[in-house]
Design an enzyme around this catalytic site. Structure first.
Site, PDB file in Angstrom:
ATOM      1  N   ASP A  38       2.622  -2.345  -5.347  1.00  0.00           N
ATOM      2  CA  ASP A  38       1.408  -2.530  -6.125  1.00  0.00           C
ATOM      3  C   ASP A  38       1.669  -2.359  -7.625  1.00  0.00           C
ATOM      4  O   ASP A  38       1.035  -1.549  -8.293  1.00  0.00           O
ATOM      5  CB  ASP A  38       0.387  -1.487  -5.615  1.00  0.00           C
ATOM      6  CG  ASP A  38      -0.965  -1.615  -6.256  1.00  0.00           C
ATOM      7  OD1 ASP A  38      -1.257  -2.673  -6.819  1.00  0.00           O
ATOM      8  OD2 ASP A  38      -1.728  -0.633  -6.202  1.00  0.00           O
TER       9      ASP A  38
ATOM     10  N   GLU B 260       6.144   6.337   0.225  1.00  0.00           N
ATOM     11  CA  GLU B 260       5.372   5.599   1.226  1.00  0.00           C
ATOM     12  C   GLU B 260       6.167   4.564   2.007  1.00  0.00           C
ATOM     13  O   GLU B 260       5.843   3.370   1.976  1.00  0.00           O
ATOM     14  CB  GLU B 260       4.175   4.902   0.581  1.00  0.00           C
ATOM     15  CG  GLU B 260       3.158   5.850   0.053  1.00  0.00           C
ATOM     16  CD  GLU B 260       1.805   5.185  -0.180  1.00  0.00           C
ATOM     17  OE1 GLU B 260       1.689   3.974  -0.016  1.00  0.00           O
ATOM     18  OE2 GLU B 260       0.863   5.921  -0.488  1.00  0.00           O
TER      19      GLU B 260
ATOM     20  N   TYR C 106      -5.914   8.666   0.119  1.00  0.00           N
ATOM     21  CA  TYR C 106      -7.055   7.932  -0.445  1.00  0.00           C
ATOM     22  C   TYR C 106      -8.271   7.977   0.484  1.00  0.00           C
ATOM     23  O   TYR C 106      -9.023   7.016   0.555  1.00  0.00           O
ATOM     24  CB  TYR C 106      -6.631   6.489  -0.757  1.00  0.00           C
ATOM     25  CG  TYR C 106      -5.615   6.436  -1.880  1.00  0.00           C
ATOM     26  CD1 TYR C 106      -6.025   6.462  -3.201  1.00  0.00           C
ATOM     27  CD2 TYR C 106      -4.255   6.419  -1.603  1.00  0.00           C
ATOM     28  CE1 TYR C 106      -5.095   6.452  -4.238  1.00  0.00           C
ATOM     29  CE2 TYR C 106      -3.322   6.409  -2.633  1.00  0.00           C
ATOM     30  CZ  TYR C 106      -3.747   6.430  -3.947  1.00  0.00           C
ATOM     31  OH  TYR C 106      -2.842   6.433  -4.967  1.00  0.00           O
TER      32      TYR C 106
ATOM     33  N   GLU D 283      -0.375  11.593  -4.979  1.00  0.00           N
ATOM     34  CA  GLU D 283      -1.317  10.551  -5.420  1.00  0.00           C
ATOM     35  C   GLU D 283      -2.690  10.810  -4.814  1.00  0.00           C
ATOM     36  O   GLU D 283      -2.802  11.132  -3.629  1.00  0.00           O
ATOM     37  CB  GLU D 283      -0.877   9.152  -4.946  1.00  0.00           C
ATOM     38  CG  GLU D 283       0.295   8.574  -5.683  1.00  0.00           C
ATOM     39  CD  GLU D 283       0.632   7.148  -5.223  1.00  0.00           C
ATOM     40  OE1 GLU D 283      -0.261   6.437  -4.687  1.00  0.00           O
ATOM     41  OE2 GLU D 283       1.789   6.750  -5.386  1.00  0.00           O
TER      42      GLU D 283
HETATM   43  C1  GCB Z   1      -0.135   4.103  -3.096  1.00  0.00           C
HETATM   44  C2  GCB Z   1       1.085   3.602  -3.772  1.00  0.00           C
HETATM   45  C3  GCB Z   1       0.792   3.112  -5.182  1.00  0.00           C
HETATM   46  C4  GCB Z   1      -0.521   2.315  -5.190  1.00  0.00           C
HETATM   47  C5  GCB Z   1      -1.624   3.210  -4.704  1.00  0.00           C
HETATM   48  C6  GCB Z   1      -2.995   2.517  -4.645  1.00  0.00           C
HETATM   49  O1  GCB Z   1      -0.099   4.900  -2.236  1.00  0.00           O
HETATM   50  O2  GCB Z   1       2.115   4.552  -3.805  1.00  0.00           O
HETATM   51  O3  GCB Z   1       1.858   2.333  -5.623  1.00  0.00           O
HETATM   52  O4  GCB Z   1      -0.790   1.787  -6.451  1.00  0.00           O
HETATM   53  O5  GCB Z   1      -1.342   3.646  -3.424  1.00  0.00           O
HETATM   54  O6  GCB Z   1      -3.834   2.802  -5.452  1.00  0.00           O
HETATM   55  O7  GCB Z   1      -3.192   1.675  -3.772  1.00  0.00           O
END
Ligand code: GCB
Length: 615
Positions: free
Chosen positions: A163, A400, A460, A496
């Site tokens: 991403d 990941e 997330y 994250e």
């Molecule tokens: C993740 C990835 C990162 C993405 C992020 C997202 O886990 O490590 O590269 O940008 O999620 O916001 O989707």
């Protein structure tokens, strides 16, 4: 060392015909453009069709060397990074090739030079193409899996497995390095809190080596020399430790003698500090460490993933302003100048190789060997480059794996892959903990979590899953953290968490993409993790918005930044600043020097002189 940066020529080679047509021989012709080096080609040459270009591009420049320098010296070309593969020619002579972006490489070009004072022709063919055997990897376009309806909705433009935007080019400085014929090729330094300093020097030829340790005022503290050995054990009495609040740097001065004369000499900075994992906690100089900061990206408007020194300073200053003490070089090694700044300014850095969203294609470990070899090589090159930096506190060996949910992962081959990688990293550097970072699919069962000292998790809940319901997200996060710690007993860093946010969008109710939602999301996560003793820190995703491939879920940029892409704060930044600057889990010694007080920071003004004539 001479900087070869400036305006070069570039020519795209989409049909891959440059090599067979010997484009390295004469000045490039035809569809040639001017490009600023260092810098990615994508945004600079957007109007010339380079924006989404992934492939080969030929770069050329000329350099001259004065006679006094060329005679009796070696001349090297050192490239800070070429993303992702580079082949080098000088005056039409093939010099060498380096595979892998984000790290430096150098070649001795002495024998290819023409007469001193005459212009030498330097050509680099840079190829930004990736594959399943490179780091990062590509999506495998031949895999039938990517044609299923589920994956069609995940296609990106340009196609990537990750991403962030697939920039290509000569992204960091290109230098001409002049060394004596006999030279020092590497210096590695290990130190310990009681003042022990072990220095290992590599030099192809030497008659004597001397190592001196100097303090910050250049006073010599101790020294050692040998005509046969290249490893030196020295001791500093009552050492002043390096920490974020007092980033004190010593120097190791290494001198190389040939026939009793010093022919080469180098000063390498280092700091004395210790990082270790004990009983579910991370200790820094024997005090419990809490990391507050960010996952970042190395990318900026126009220059792309290009070296941008003022932005490096600005980013550290913004991190100081907000009360952060650390960051991760997600998802690849950053410019080594960032590590140098980290050393000086007192930031703690988790240094990551480009093993982002790793994908396996077989359940047989032997089949994965080509990828494992690349992965080990990337770790080796990173550690060789960065091991002397006190700011670097941990090696991140993967981010990941299995993001694309390929079927070959949660098995013995995968376990063996990560175990070998972990052991390999430890043999290269046993002084820093290794972190492995998982995604949410297998939670505490994820095989990658077995092979690390610190567990990193990217989560997330409340965004990609069960969106908006932040109470549920808090519950899911708390449950998973508890279960993970129970299973492994290792400290956990939340590497994250974050919510995409369009600056200027507001709402009175929970509404994704607004500034209020980002703040609520961030603080809900902080509340959960800060209550757990075994959580050693929080890294918000992301420090700043960044460019990413096109997809229906991204509006040009990835918007989870705490700052915009041009480094203006979103509202969450102010709340974080209040929180982190006073948060008691962050020890004072683990904070870089405080920012100036207040929100409206006064400008530095010159005193008004009276009686000076107005002109
Ligand atoms: C993740 C990835 C990162 C993405 C992020 C997202 O886990 O490590 O590269 O940008 O999620 O916001 O989707």
């Amino acid at each position: 060392m001479f900087d070869l940066g400036g305006y070069w020529n570039i020519k795209a080679d989409p049909e891959d015909e440059g090599l067979s047509q010997s484009w390295f021989e004469d000045a490039l012709d035809g569809d040639v453009h001017t490009i600023a080096i260092p810098g990615s080609w994508n945004e600079q040459l957007e109007e010339q069709g380079f924006k989404n270009y992934v492939g080969k591009a030929w770069h050329e420049t000329w350099f001259t060397i004065p006679e006094v320098m060329q005679n009796n010296h070696r001349v090297w070309i050192r490239v800070g990074a070429a993303d992702h593969r580079a082949t080098v020619w000088v005056n039409g002579t093939y010099i060498g090739e380096h595979v892998g972006g984000y790290v430096p490489f150098e070649f001795d070009v002495t024998d290819a030079l023409i007469e001193a004072g005459e212009p030498n022709h330097l050509v680099l063919c840079v190829d930004s193409t990736l594959s399943m055997h490179t780091l990062p990897q590509d999506v495998d376009p031949n895999s039938p899996m990517y044609d299923t309806p589920a994956y069609q909705r995940r296609h990106l433009y340009p196609a990537t497995r990750f991403d962030f935007f697939p920039y290509g080019g000569l992204t960091r400085s290109v230098n001409l390095v002049i060394t004596p014929r006999e030279y020092i090729s590497s210096i590695s330094i290990d130190s310990a809190l009681e003042g022990k300093v072990d220095v290992k020097v590599q030099a192809p030829v030497f008659h004597k080596l001397r190592v001196q340790v100097l303090d910050a005022d250049s006073a010599i503290l101790c020294e050692s020399e040998s005509e046969t050995a290249n490893e030196f054990n020295l001791k500093i009495e009552n050492p002043r430790l390096w920490s974020p609040s007092d980033p004190y740097l010593y120097k190791a001065r290494v001198s190389l003698y040939v026939n009793s004369v010093i022919v080469d000499e180098y000063d390498e900075e280092f700091g004395i500090r210790e990082i270790k994992v004990e009983g579910g906690k991370v200790l820094f100089n024997n005090e419990e460490l809490f990391l507050a900061g960010f996952g970042k990206h190395e990318e900026f408007p126009i220059i792309g993933r290009g070296q941008f020194r003022p932005a490096y300073i600005k980013d550290h200053e913004l991190m100081r302003w907000i009360g952060a003490n650390s960051y991760r070089t997600s998802h690849y090694p950053y410019d080594e100048e960032m590590m140098r700044l980290g050393d000086r300014l007192g930031f703690l850095i988790i240094d990551e190789v480009a093993a982002v969203s790793l994908g396996f294609w077989s359940n047989n470990f032997e089949d994965l060997k080509p990828l494992l070899d690349t992965h080990k090589q990337a770790i080796k090159e990173l550690i060789e480059r960065d091991r002397n930096h006190p700011s670097v506190i941990s090696w991140s060996i993967t981010n990941e794996p299995n993001l694309w949910a390929e079927e070959f992962y949660q098995n013995e081959a995968g376990k063996q892959y990560f175990k070998e990688l972990y052991d390999f990293t430890k043999t290269l550097d046993s002084t820093r903990p290794v972190i492995s970072i998982s995604m949410a699919m297998f939670k505490e069962e994820d095989i990658v979590l077995e092979s690390c000292d610190i567990i990193g998790i990217n989560r997330y809940y409340g965004w990609y899953t069960k969106p908006v319901d932040l109470d549920q997200a808090a519950q899911d996060l708390a449950n998973e953290l508890e279960a993970t710690f129970q299973k492994y007993g290792k400290p956990i860093l939340i590497t994250e968490f974050g919510a995409d946010t369009v600056e200027g969008l507001h709402s009175t109710t929970a509404q994704m993409f607004t500034e209020e939602f980002q703040t609520a999301f961030t603080f809900k996560y902080l509340e959960v993790m800060e209550a757990c003793d075994f959580v050693c820190g929080a890294h918000i995703w992301n420090f700043a918005d960044f460019l990413t491939p096109q997809h229906f879920r991204r509006v040009v940029w990835h918007k989870k930044g705490t700052f915009t892409r041009d480094r203006f704060p979103k509202s969450v930044a102010f709340k974080l600043r209040e929180h982190w600057n006073t948060f008691e889990k962050i020890k004072d010694t683990h904070r870089p020097a405080k920012p100036r007080e207040g929100f409206l920071v006064p400008d530095i003004k010159k005193p008004i002189k009276k009686g000076v004539e107005y002109s």
